[in-house]
Design a protein around this motif. Structure first.
Motif, PDB file in Angstrom:
ATOM      1  N   LEU A  85       0.816  -1.222   0.000  1.00 38.71           N
ATOM      2  CA  LEU A  85       0.000   0.000   0.000  1.00 38.71           C
ATOM      3  C   LEU A  85       0.846   1.268   0.000  1.00 38.71           C
ATOM      4  O   LEU A  85       0.352   2.344  -0.349  1.00 38.71           O
ATOM      5  CB  LEU A  85      -0.937  -0.005   1.214  1.00 38.71           C
ATOM      6  CG  LEU A  85      -1.943  -1.159   1.262  1.00 38.71           C
ATOM      7  CD1 LEU A  85      -2.735  -1.111   2.564  1.00 38.71           C
ATOM      8  CD2 LEU A  85      -2.888  -1.097   0.060  1.00 38.71           C
ATOM      9  N   THR A 108       1.964   3.075   2.494  1.00 37.17           N
ATOM     10  CA  THR A 108       1.337   4.078   3.377  1.00 37.17           C
ATOM     11  C   THR A 108       2.330   5.120   3.893  1.00 37.17           C
ATOM     12  O   THR A 108       1.930   6.243   4.202  1.00 37.17           O
ATOM     13  CB  THR A 108       0.663   3.400   4.592  1.00 37.17           C
ATOM     14  OG1 THR A 108       1.632   2.568   5.231  1.00 37.17           O
ATOM     15  CG2 THR A 108      -0.526   2.563   4.161  1.00 37.17           C
ATOM     16  N   ARG A 109       3.612   4.740   3.972  1.00 40.80           N
ATOM     17  CA  ARG A 109       4.588   5.699   4.527  1.00 40.80           C
ATOM     18  C   ARG A 109       4.847   6.867   3.578  1.00 40.80           C
ATOM     19  O   ARG A 109       5.446   7.847   3.962  1.00 40.80           O
ATOM     20  CB  ARG A 109       5.905   4.979   4.859  1.00 40.80           C
ATOM     21  CG  ARG A 109       5.819   4.168   6.137  1.00 40.80           C
ATOM     22  CD  ARG A 109       7.041   3.315   6.330  1.00 40.80           C
ATOM     23  NE  ARG A 109       7.123   2.257   5.326  1.00 40.80           N
ATOM     24  CZ  ARG A 109       8.158   1.437   5.191  1.00 40.80           C
ATOM     25  NH1 ARG A 109       9.208   1.585   5.972  1.00 40.80           N
ATOM     26  NH2 ARG A 109       8.157   0.490   4.268  1.00 40.80           N
ATOM     27  N   GLN A 113      -2.174  -9.674  -6.692  1.00 43.48           N
ATOM     28  CA  GLN A 113      -2.415 -10.076  -5.308  1.00 43.48           C
ATOM     29  C   GLN A 113      -3.680  -9.313  -4.906  1.00 43.48           C
ATOM     30  O   GLN A 113      -3.669  -8.087  -4.847  1.00 43.48           O
ATOM     31  CB  GLN A 113      -1.239  -9.665  -4.412  1.00 43.48           C
ATOM     32  CG  GLN A 113      -1.403 -10.140  -2.988  1.00 43.48           C
ATOM     33  CD  GLN A 113      -0.397  -9.496  -2.027  1.00 43.48           C
ATOM     34  OE1 GLN A 113       0.109  -8.405  -2.259  1.00 43.48           O
ATOM     35  NE2 GLN A 113      -0.127 -10.165  -0.927  1.00 43.48           N
TER      36      GLN A 113
HETATM   37  P1  UTP Z   1       6.513  -2.857   2.836  1.00 42.82           P
HETATM   38  O1  UTP Z   1       6.667  -3.470   4.168  1.00 42.82           O
HETATM   39  O2  UTP Z   1       7.500  -1.810   2.439  1.00 42.82           O
HETATM   40  O3  UTP Z   1       5.035  -2.298   2.724  1.00 42.82           O
HETATM   41  O4  UTP Z   1       6.531  -4.044   1.782  1.00 42.82           O
HETATM   42  P2  UTP Z   1       4.391  -1.273   1.720  1.00 42.82           P
HETATM   43  O5  UTP Z   1       2.927  -1.473   1.737  1.00 42.82           O
HETATM   44  O6  UTP Z   1       5.027  -1.330   0.364  1.00 42.82           O
HETATM   45  O7  UTP Z   1       4.766   0.171   2.334  1.00 42.82           O
HETATM   46  P3  UTP Z   1       4.288   0.887   3.693  1.00 42.82           P
HETATM   47  O8  UTP Z   1       4.981   0.167   4.803  1.00 42.82           O
HETATM   48  O9  UTP Z   1       2.787   0.833   3.789  1.00 42.82           O
HETATM   49  O10 UTP Z   1       4.765   2.306   3.513  1.00 42.82           O
HETATM   50  C1  UTP Z   1       7.729  -4.611   1.295  1.00 42.82           C
HETATM   51  C2  UTP Z   1       7.534  -5.054  -0.142  1.00 42.82           C
HETATM   52  O11 UTP Z   1       6.552  -6.083  -0.210  1.00 42.82           O
HETATM   53  C3  UTP Z   1       5.482  -5.721  -1.093  1.00 42.82           C
HETATM   54  C4  UTP Z   1       5.570  -4.198  -1.195  1.00 42.82           C
HETATM   55  O12 UTP Z   1       5.045  -3.741  -2.437  1.00 42.82           O
HETATM   56  C5  UTP Z   1       7.072  -3.945  -1.065  1.00 42.82           C
HETATM   57  O13 UTP Z   1       7.747  -4.128  -2.309  1.00 42.82           O
HETATM   58  N1  UTP Z   1       4.227  -6.235  -0.536  1.00 42.82           N
HETATM   59  C6  UTP Z   1       3.986  -6.133   0.807  1.00 42.82           C
HETATM   60  C7  UTP Z   1       3.310  -6.818  -1.363  1.00 42.82           C
HETATM   61  O14 UTP Z   1       3.508  -6.916  -2.606  1.00 42.82           O
HETATM   62  N2  UTP Z   1       2.163  -7.325  -0.820  1.00 42.82           N
HETATM   63  C8  UTP Z   1       1.905  -7.249   0.513  1.00 42.82           C
HETATM   64  O15 UTP Z   1       0.858  -7.740   0.943  1.00 42.82           O
HETATM   65  C9  UTP Z   1       2.849  -6.631   1.333  1.00 42.82           C
END
Ligand code: UTP
Length: 289
Positions: A16, A18-19, A105
């Protein structure tokens, strides 16, 4: 002994982000540019350099910009050509139909789940994983360094780096065994441990080479830290059954999942670019006065 080549890479890009809101409300985090190339482009270039042929993107809703980025932009190319503009800068953005695949996904259930969504396309062969927000800057690239170690040792490989001990609880951490040069045996793995229980300060840094057996572990859909299906937990179950090593990347890593890491990456790349380094240095010095 020869080991099966690494031909396929999975790029989980369904998070997502979110950060980085509100920047990532309508565009994926992986499309944020470092200077003039999106993060996902650096990751794909790193994969190509390591000899990987097929790029598999695990996407979610709102990620169509990534598909457009790796497609041919007919109108843009036509207009630029008509105006005698050089289109060679677009060359690395073209991924032909045989070189890329997209899977969805449907719910962001965790990194482990995202990888599992690619199981049919990966099939029964070892494969690489890239987390594009971990920006690995160096030559040869991080995956090329890992593939070199893989050709010698086979099995599973992850890239690691050292962080201050108090920071380990945001990451996957390894329990290290013996080291030979940049390669360390992995005896255990734990996702987001409390600092006092962490087995080391060596964290997993967004690059993996895994045997296809990991898909069968992920199949069980067990939830770990944060209620998510964690890749680290699935990998931990393979230790002892298969060779498992960590490679310390000889290069620099920027955590572009955080705002400060992202700014640092932009500055570092800009300061290394002959077309802008002098101007950027002067601006930075001026701002710091
Ligand atoms: P992050 O922990 O960085 O999460 O995921 P995020 O959603 O990208 O970012 P924040 O924390 O909300 O800001 C690490 C990697 O795993 C992928 C993300 O796209 C990123 O490349 N990921 C994470 C998925 O593809 N699916 C998920 O369900 C979770």
């Amino acid at each position: 002994m020869t080991h099966q080549p690494i031909r396929k890479a999975v790029f989980p890009v369904a998070g997502l982000g979110t950060r980085f809101l509100p920047a990532t409300k309508a565009i994926p985090k992986e499309m944020l540019p470092v200077v003039d190339r999106p993060l996902i482009q650096y990751a794909v270039d790193e994969a190509r350099e390591a000899g990987i042929e097929q790029m598999i993107f695990v996407t979610g809703r709102g990620k169509s910009a990534i598909e457009d980025h790796f497609d041919i932009a007919y109108e843009l190319e036509r207009t630029m050509t008509d105006r005698n503009k050089d289109i060679s800068v677009l060359e690395p953005t073209r991924l032909g139909p045989g070189n890329c695949a997209y899977v969805r996904q449907q719910e962001p259930l965790g990194l482990g789940h995202a990888i599992w969504c690619a199981r049919d396309i990966v099939g029964d062969e070892p494969f690489a994983i890239f987390l594009p927000d971990e920006f690995m800057h160096g030559s040869p690239g991080c995956m090329a360094q890992m593939v070199e170690a893989y050709h010698r040792l086979g099995g599973n490989m992850i890239s690691v780096l050292e962080v201050p001990h108090e920071k380990v609880s945001s990451y996957g951490v390894i329990a290290p065994g013996k080291s030979h040069g940049a390669v360390t045996e992995v005896l255990g793995l734990v996702e987001k441990p409390k600092a006092e229980y962490a087995p080391s300060n060596l964290i997993i840094s967004g690059r993996y080479i895994l045997q296809p057996d990991v898909m069968r572990v992920l199949e069980r859909q067990e939830k770990g830290a944060g209620g998510e299906i964690q890749l680290t937990d699935a990998m931990a179950q393979m230790i002892g059954k298969q060779a498992f090593h960590a490679v310390t990347f000889d290069g620099k890593r920027y955590d572009c999942g955080t705002k400060v890491g992202y700014i640092e990456a932009n500055l570092a790349v800009a300061l290394g670019r002959p077309d802008m380094a002098d101007d950027v240095r002067a601006i930075a010095l001026d701002l710091l006065r």
